[in-house]
Design a protein around this motif. Structure first.
Motif, PDB file in Angstrom:
ATOM      1  N   SER A 231       0.872  -1.185   0.000  1.00 53.59           N
ATOM      2  CA  SER A 231       0.000   0.000   0.000  1.00 53.59           C
ATOM      3  C   SER A 231       0.902   1.226   0.000  1.00 53.59           C
ATOM      4  O   SER A 231       2.126   1.081  -0.064  1.00 53.59           O
ATOM      5  N   ASP A 232       0.312   2.428   0.100  1.00 57.73           N
ATOM      6  CA  ASP A 232       1.237   3.559   0.196  1.00 57.73           C
ATOM      7  C   ASP A 232       1.242   4.150   1.604  1.00 57.73           C
ATOM      8  O   ASP A 232       1.453   5.334   1.808  1.00 57.73           O
ATOM      9  N   ASP A 233       1.056   3.264   2.610  1.00 53.96           N
ATOM     10  CA  ASP A 233       1.188   3.713   3.999  1.00 53.96           C
ATOM     11  C   ASP A 233       2.657   3.695   4.392  1.00 53.96           C
ATOM     12  O   ASP A 233       3.348   2.712   4.125  1.00 53.96           O
ATOM     13  N   PRO A 234       3.123   4.738   5.097  1.00 56.82           N
ATOM     14  CA  PRO A 234       4.488   4.686   5.630  1.00 56.82           C
ATOM     15  C   PRO A 234       4.512   3.797   6.878  1.00 56.82           C
ATOM     16  O   PRO A 234       3.448   3.406   7.377  1.00 56.82           O
ATOM     17  N   HIS A 235       5.701   3.465   7.411  1.00 53.68           N
ATOM     18  CA  HIS A 235       5.741   2.820   8.730  1.00 53.68           C
ATOM     19  C   HIS A 235       5.344   3.887   9.750  1.00 53.68           C
ATOM     20  O   HIS A 235       5.775   5.043   9.636  1.00 53.68           O
ATOM     21  N   PRO A 236       4.526   3.549  10.764  1.00 56.04           N
ATOM     22  CA  PRO A 236       4.072   4.606  11.688  1.00 56.04           C
ATOM     23  C   PRO A 236       5.157   5.138  12.627  1.00 56.04           C
ATOM     24  O   PRO A 236       4.952   6.171  13.262  1.00 56.04           O
ATOM     25  N   ASN A 237       6.274   4.439  12.764  1.00 54.82           N
ATOM     26  CA  ASN A 237       7.280   4.861  13.759  1.00 54.82           C
ATOM     27  C   ASN A 237       8.690   5.005  13.192  1.00 54.82           C
ATOM     28  O   ASN A 237       9.644   4.534  13.815  1.00 54.82           O
ATOM     29  N   VAL A 238       8.832   5.630  12.057  1.00 53.57           N
ATOM     30  CA  VAL A 238      10.181   5.726  11.458  1.00 53.57           C
ATOM     31  C   VAL A 238      11.083   6.643  12.296  1.00 53.57           C
ATOM     32  O   VAL A 238      10.697   7.778  12.600  1.00 53.57           O
ATOM     33  N   LYS A 239      12.255   6.146  12.669  1.00 53.13           N
ATOM     34  CA  LYS A 239      13.212   6.976  13.427  1.00 53.13           C
ATOM     35  C   LYS A 239      14.169   7.652  12.442  1.00 53.13           C
ATOM     36  O   LYS A 239      14.521   7.069  11.415  1.00 53.13           O
ATOM     37  N   PRO A 240      14.615   8.871  12.774  1.00 48.88           N
ATOM     38  CA  PRO A 240      15.446   9.613  11.810  1.00 48.88           C
ATOM     39  C   PRO A 240      16.857   9.048  11.673  1.00 48.88           C
ATOM     40  O   PRO A 240      17.437   8.559  12.644  1.00 48.88           O
ATOM     41  N   GLN A 241      17.406   9.161  10.469  1.00 46.19           N
ATOM     42  CA  GLN A 241      18.771   8.681  10.217  1.00 46.19           C
ATOM     43  C   GLN A 241      19.796   9.406  11.093  1.00 46.19           C
ATOM     44  O   GLN A 241      20.742   8.793  11.571  1.00 46.19           O
ATOM     45  N   SER A 242      19.619  10.708  11.309  1.00 53.90           N
ATOM     46  CA  SER A 242      20.639  11.423  12.101  1.00 53.90           C
ATOM     47  C   SER A 242      20.709  10.824  13.511  1.00 53.90           C
ATOM     48  O   SER A 242      21.793  10.577  14.036  1.00 53.90           O
ATOM     49  N   LEU A 243      19.561  10.540  14.112  1.00 52.06           N
ATOM     50  CA  LEU A 243      19.533   9.937  15.451  1.00 52.06           C
ATOM     51  C   LEU A 243      20.119   8.521  15.422  1.00 52.06           C
ATOM     52  O   LEU A 243      20.977   8.176  16.250  1.00 52.06           O
ATOM     53  N   MET A 244      19.671   7.709  14.469  1.00 51.31           N
ATOM     54  CA  MET A 244      20.102   6.310  14.453  1.00 51.31           C
ATOM     55  C   MET A 244      21.602   6.195  14.158  1.00 51.31           C
ATOM     56  O   MET A 244      22.281   5.324  14.682  1.00 51.31           O
ATOM     57  N   ARG A 245      22.114   7.117  13.351  1.00 48.95           N
ATOM     58  CA  ARG A 245      23.567   7.082  13.078  1.00 48.95           C
ATOM     59  C   ARG A 245      24.341   7.513  14.314  1.00 48.95           C
ATOM     60  O   ARG A 245      25.402   6.966  14.621  1.00 48.95           O
ATOM     61  N   GLU A 246      23.814   8.487  15.040  1.00 48.80           N
ATOM     62  CA  GLU A 246      24.466   8.919  16.293  1.00 48.80           C
ATOM     63  C   GLU A 246      24.548   7.729  17.252  1.00 48.80           C
ATOM     64  O   GLU A 246      25.593   7.478  17.870  1.00 48.80           O
ATOM     65  N   LEU A 247      23.445   7.001  17.391  1.00 46.89           N
ATOM     66  CA  LEU A 247      23.412   5.881  18.343  1.00 46.89           C
ATOM     67  C   LEU A 247      24.292   4.720  17.867  1.00 46.89           C
ATOM     68  O   LEU A 247      25.025   4.130  18.660  1.00 46.89           O
ATOM     69  N   CYS A 248      24.201   4.389  16.580  1.00 47.92           N
ATOM     70  CA  CYS A 248      25.031   3.283  16.067  1.00 47.92           C
ATOM     71  C   CYS A 248      26.509   3.643  16.192  1.00 47.92           C
ATOM     72  O   CYS A 248      27.342   2.791  16.515  1.00 47.92           O
ATOM     73  N   HIS A 249      26.836   4.907  15.972  1.00 49.97           N
ATOM     74  CA  HIS A 249      28.240   5.333  16.092  1.00 49.97           C
ATOM     75  C   HIS A 249      28.714   5.156  17.531  1.00 49.97           C
ATOM     76  O   HIS A 249      29.806   4.641  17.781  1.00 49.97           O
ATOM     77  N   ALA A 250      27.885   5.558  18.494  1.00 46.12           N
ATOM     78  CA  ALA A 250      28.273   5.426  19.908  1.00 46.12           C
ATOM     79  C   ALA A 250      28.368   3.963  20.329  1.00 46.12           C
ATOM     80  O   ALA A 250      29.153   3.600  21.216  1.00 46.12           O
ATOM     81  N   ALA A 251      27.567   3.111  19.686  1.00 47.59           N
ATOM     82  CA  ALA A 251      27.407   1.718  20.148  1.00 47.59           C
ATOM     83  C   ALA A 251      28.639   0.848  19.919  1.00 47.59           C
ATOM     84  O   ALA A 251      28.827  -0.148  20.618  1.00 47.59           O
ATOM     85  N   LEU A 252      29.471   1.183  18.933  1.00 47.11           N
ATOM     86  CA  LEU A 252      30.661   0.353  18.659  1.00 47.11           C
ATOM     87  C   LEU A 252      31.910   1.158  19.013  1.00 47.11           C
ATOM     88  O   LEU A 252      32.395   1.965  18.212  1.00 47.11           O
ATOM     89  N   PRO A 253      32.463   0.944  20.231  1.00 42.99           N
ATOM     90  CA  PRO A 253      33.551   1.816  20.700  1.00 42.99           C
ATOM     91  C   PRO A 253      34.787   1.753  19.823  1.00 42.99           C
ATOM     92  O   PRO A 253      35.527   2.728  19.728  1.00 42.99           O
ATOM     93  N   LEU A 254      35.034   0.614  19.164  1.00 44.89           N
ATOM     94  CA  LEU A 254      36.223   0.501  18.312  1.00 44.89           C
ATOM     95  C   LEU A 254      35.844   0.451  16.824  1.00 44.89           C
ATOM     96  O   LEU A 254      36.668   0.060  15.990  1.00 44.89           O
ATOM     97  N   GLN A 255      34.604   0.779  16.535  1.00 38.15           N
ATOM     98  CA  GLN A 255      34.073   0.742  15.152  1.00 38.15           C
ATOM     99  C   GLN A 255      34.168  -0.656  14.548  1.00 38.15           C
ATOM    100  O   GLN A 255      34.303  -0.805  13.336  1.00 38.15           O
ATOM    101  N   GLU A 256      34.122  -1.647  15.407  1.00 37.47           N
ATOM    102  CA  GLU A 256      34.153  -3.042  14.941  1.00 37.47           C
ATOM    103  C   GLU A 256      32.973  -3.757  15.561  1.00 37.47           C
ATOM    104  O   GLU A 256      32.672  -3.530  16.733  1.00 37.47           O
ATOM    105  N   GLY A 257      32.359  -4.684  14.813  1.00 42.51           N
ATOM    106  CA  GLY A 257      31.349  -5.536  15.418  1.00 42.51           C
ATOM    107  C   GLY A 257      30.010  -5.505  14.718  1.00 42.51           C
ATOM    108  O   GLY A 257      29.861  -4.915  13.645  1.00 42.51           O
ATOM    109  N   VAL A 258      29.042  -6.156  15.372  1.00 46.91           N
ATOM    110  CA  VAL A 258      27.713  -6.338  14.784  1.00 46.91           C
ATOM    111  C   VAL A 258      26.668  -5.658  15.672  1.00 46.91           C
ATOM    112  O   VAL A 258      26.658  -5.853  16.887  1.00 46.91           O
TER     113      VAL A 258
END
Ligand SMILES: C[S@@+](CC[C@H](N)C(=O)[O-])C[C@H]1O[C@@H](n2cnc3c(N)ncnc32)[C@H](O)[C@@H]1O
Length: 331
Positions: A231-258
């Motif tokens: 359909s053309d419904d968006p996902h109701p809870n899309v989180k912004p890329q700027s926020l998610m990149r900030e969190l993913c960046h903080a999450a890997l202290p050595l920039q390695e891992g899953v």
């Protein structure tokens, strides 16, 4: 590996994994994940099949369908004030079980960043505390929402209630930060498991718990709308890329891992990890959101945000590109 997507129930997927015991093994073969970054169903019931159906048909139920404003359709909003005692018990069980499974899949020292809401975050915390996870902070994502701030019902007939609202209008979203405990020193844990700490924004500035300017841009909602095959419904809870990149960046202290997102939705976390050249795994129960994520992730990943200009991010991306190029040349 770059990213792996699983269409399934997180509880079943995580339950089937072997114990984490070997830092050199794959994530699903005893290596575990370095971090979990996720935006779960806050109240659980809003993503139960019957409520998702109602939301898709525009009927409401636990979802409030806000009237469109200035010709703009606004996203459905789950109403957590309607949860009864049974719903709350189910919610507690959900996060108690999820806390245990998160503990088991994480490497020692691995962090969990989990979105919540003011009304329900204590249930998430209770489950995580009981599972033996360590509480580290509550991050504040600044974002103006349509929650709270309403006048009492029928106030238009009572001028004396005109200046009353039942709750504050909500202008921030809590993200709980937890960590799986480790033994010994942080430096040893970084060395053995590549976990335990948070990556700094830069040499000069640590990661901070105030996440400013957290609104999801319309363009990113549109990505999920166009990626929806049914359909053309968006996902109701899309989180912004700027926020998610900030969190993913903080999450890997050595920039390695899953990085694991066990409640992937339209794939914003996976798109962010991909943009940073990090490996990630996303799990989504709903088939149409899973299909949406498959289409949306490359689009999220190719967007640019201010985080991409950081020296730290550029250095890592360049190093990853030259490794994959030399792997290609060897073949
Ligand atoms: C709040 S949304 C995540 C939205 C996501 N952050 C995004 O930007 O699109 C939560 C997602 O979890 C999914 N979900 C709910 N229960 C699940 C389960 N047991 N296993 C896997 N996914 C689940 C829902 O279908 C929903 O898409």
């Amino acid at each position: 590996m770059s990213y792996e997507l699983i269409n399934g129930n997180t509880f079943e997927v995580l339950e089937g994994l072997p114990e984490v015991e070997d830092p050199g093994a794959d994530w699903d073969d005893g290596g575990g994940v370095h971090a979990i970054v996720t935006d779960p169903p806050y109240g659980v019931i809003e993503f139960a099949e019957e409520n998702v159906e109602k939301m898709r048909e525009g009927i409401g139920g636990v979802w409030r369908i806000p009237p469109s404003m200035d010709g703009n359709q606004r996203n459905p909003l789950p109403r957590f004030t309607v949860l009864d005692d049974d719903d709350k018990r189910m919610l507690q069980d959900f996060f108690a079980k999820f806390g245990e499974l998160a503990y088991d899949v994480l490497r020692p020292g691995g962090h969990i960043f989990i979105a919540s809401t003011q009304l329900l975050m204590h249930y998430v915390s209770a489950g995580f505390d009981a599972a033996g996870l360590e509480r580290r902070d509550v991050l504040v994502r600044e974002t103006k929402t349509l929650r709270g701030g309403d006048r009492p019902k029928g106030a238009h007939d009572h001028p004396e209630y005109k200046n009353v609202s039942s709750m504050p209008r909500v202008y921030w979203e809590p993200w709980l930060l937890y960590r799986k405990p480790y033994e010994g020193k942080l430096t040893d844990t970084l060395d053995e498991w590549q976990t335990g700490g948070l990556r700094r924004e830069s040499d000069e500035r640590p990661f901070t718990d105030l996440l400013q300017d957290g609104k999801t841009p319309k363009q990113e909602r549109e990505i999920t709308k166009n990626a929806n095959p049914k359909s053309d419904d968006p996902h109701p809870n899309v989180k912004p890329q700027s926020l998610m990149r900030e969190l993913c960046h903080a999450a890997l202290p050595l920039q390695e891992g899953v990085i694991l997102d066990p409640f992937m939705g339209s794939g914003a976390t996976i798109g962010a990890a991909e943009a940073l050249s990090y490996d990630s795994v996303g799990i989504e129960l709903d088939e149409s959101y899973y299909d949406m994520a498959e289409n949306a992730i490359p689009k999220f990943a190719s967007m640019s945000t201010s985080i991409d200009d950081r020296e730290d991010v550029k250095r890592h991306q360049a190093a990853e590109e030259s490794t994959s190029l030399s792997d290609f040349q060897k073949q």
